[in-house]
Motif scaffolding. Structure first.
Motif, mmCIF file in Angstrom:
data_model
loop_
_atom_site.group_PDB
_atom_site.id
_atom_site.type_symbol
_atom_site.label_atom_id
_atom_site.label_comp_id
_atom_site.label_asym_id
_atom_site.label_seq_id
_atom_site.Cartn_x
_atom_site.Cartn_y
_atom_site.Cartn_z
ATOM 1 N N LEU A 1 0.836 -1.197 0.000
ATOM 2 C CA LEU A 1 0.000 0.000 0.000
ATOM 3 C C LEU A 1 0.868 1.242 0.000
ATOM 4 O O LEU A 1 0.480 2.284 -0.513
ATOM 5 N N GLN B 1 -5.878 6.721 0.748
ATOM 6 C CA GLN B 1 -6.500 5.484 0.291
ATOM 7 C C GLN B 1 -7.886 5.692 -0.306
ATOM 8 O O GLN B 1 -8.476 4.744 -0.824
ATOM 9 N N GLY C 1 -6.936 -1.965 1.286
ATOM 10 C CA GLY C 1 -6.926 -1.489 -0.086
ATOM 11 C C GLY C 1 -7.911 -2.289 -0.917
ATOM 12 O O GLY C 1 -8.654 -3.121 -0.395
#
Length: 382
Positions: free
Chosen positions: A4, A78, A124
């Protein structure tokens, strides 16, 4: 496979401009009677719309933090246009996360500063990052999830699991041949190396089992045989049907310490209960133990788990009230979905653990201090 941390943030301005479809135009200056320059209304409204979009993204990031315990910048980075603020995985990743959550619950043998020993989670679209709180917890998790074969016995751990990457930030695990990914982070690379070595030593020296994760990046015959024998039947299909709920809890695991002022949160997969047909839903029993004098925040947790934007598609299982009268189970709350495939059982209790008192064994002192800090923070938030 990727971390990520390697995913670049979506610019708030880019997102806002894309969502508002605001295309800058060449300005035509108009002078008002007082000598000031007039700004066309369309441009003023476009800028206002952009600011509103930015405010909404900020609110989404702040809200997401309650579910993940990310920093504000991590949460905002995100967020993706057209995606839920906490995305749901699909297919193999969904089932992988469900199994991982089950293993993490089963791997804990002692008190932890954070529920299940996970300080922070970063979900994610096609991977998840779990920030582990301590070296002790890293050892417990790896010993539990890394697959090994007991001669003339069974496969222990997660069949097909392999360590895909080892970086300075942590390790990435996956199931060989499947589109799966999870990052275990929060500790230096040297700690993860020791934890893996400890798991290897335990399996070889103490148990005399064969470590399967050290072999080729493909399923061993033992893993394939175990999968065929144990993970293809009705019990496995039932677990997979409720994987959305299990993965969803993992992706929102921080709720159990950002909203709930509990000293200890434990959990396990329970057996079926009355009120359902067949095997019933996949049932997760979660015990939330509070010290004396600390008020439960039952409704706040229920509201968060059932939130239409951030929560899961569950509601209070009032259809069970006739079997489990609320006046007798007032501190037990059950949430399930319409299809009856997932069941979350929240059990609020009061219990003073001697090991979690201020004057405690030195090995628990840091844990006690962290618990006290997070409990105080929840209580201070109202």
């Amino acid at each position: 496979m990727f971390s990520l941390d390697a995913v670049g943030p979506l610019s708030v301005l880019q997102w806002g401009a894309k969502e508002s479809s605001f295309t800058p135009r060449q300005r035509t200056q108009q002078t008002l009677g007082n000598g000031s320059i007039a700004v066309p209304a369309a441009e003023r409204y476009g800028e206002q719309d952009l600011l509103m979009r930015r405010d909404r993204i900020s609110r989404l990031a702040d809200r997401r933090r309650l579910y993940t315990n990310e920093t504000y910048d991590q949460a905002r980075s995100q967020l993706r246009a057209g995606q839920p603020p906490i995305p749901a995985p699909s297919g193999e990743q969904l089932r992988f996360e469900a199994d991982l959550f089950h293993q993490i619950l089963d791997s804990r043998y002692d008190f932890t500063a954070y529920p299940f020993g996970i300080r922070r989670v970063r979900p994610g679209i096609d991977t998840i990052e779990l920030e582990v709180e301590s070296e002790k917890r890293a050892h417990e998790i790896l010993r539990t999830i890394l697959p090994s074969y007991e001669p003339d016995g069974e496969v222990h751990g997660m069949p097909g699991l392999r360590i895909w990457q080892r970086t300075k930030n942590g390790i990435e695990i996956h199931q060989s041949g499947r589109a799966t990914s999870a990052w275990l982070t929060g500790l230096p690379a040297s700690v993860w190396k020791r934890a893996e070595a400890d798991a290897l030593d335990t399996i070889l020296s103490e148990l005399a089992w064969r470590p399967l994760w050290k072999g080729p990046d493909r399923w061993s015959e033992e893993e394939l045989g175990f999968e065929q024998q144990w993970n293809m039947g009705e019990w496995s299909r039932n677990f997979q049907a409720g994987a959305w709920c299990t993965s969803g809890l993992l992706r929102r695991v921080a709720l159990f310490h950002t909203i709930v002022p509990a000293d200890y949160v434990g959990g396990y997969r329970g057996l079926g209960i009355r009120g359902y047909e067949g095997l019933g839903p996949v049932r997760w029993c979660l015990d939330l133990d509070h010290r004396t004098g600390v008020k439960y925040r039952k409704q706040e947790l229920v509201d968060a788990l059932t939130d239409p934007e951030f929560g899961l598609p569950v509601a209070q299982a009032h259809h069970l009230d006739a079997i489990y009268p609320p006046h007798e189970f007032g501190n037990w709350i059950r949430l399930d979905d319409e299809a009856r495939t997932g069941l979350i059982e929240l059990r609020f209790t009061t219990f003073n653990y001697p090991s979690l008192q201020q004057k405690t064994d030195p090995q628990y002192r840091a844990i006690v201090e962290t618990i006290q800090t997070r409990v105080d923070a929840v209580l201070a938030s109202g």
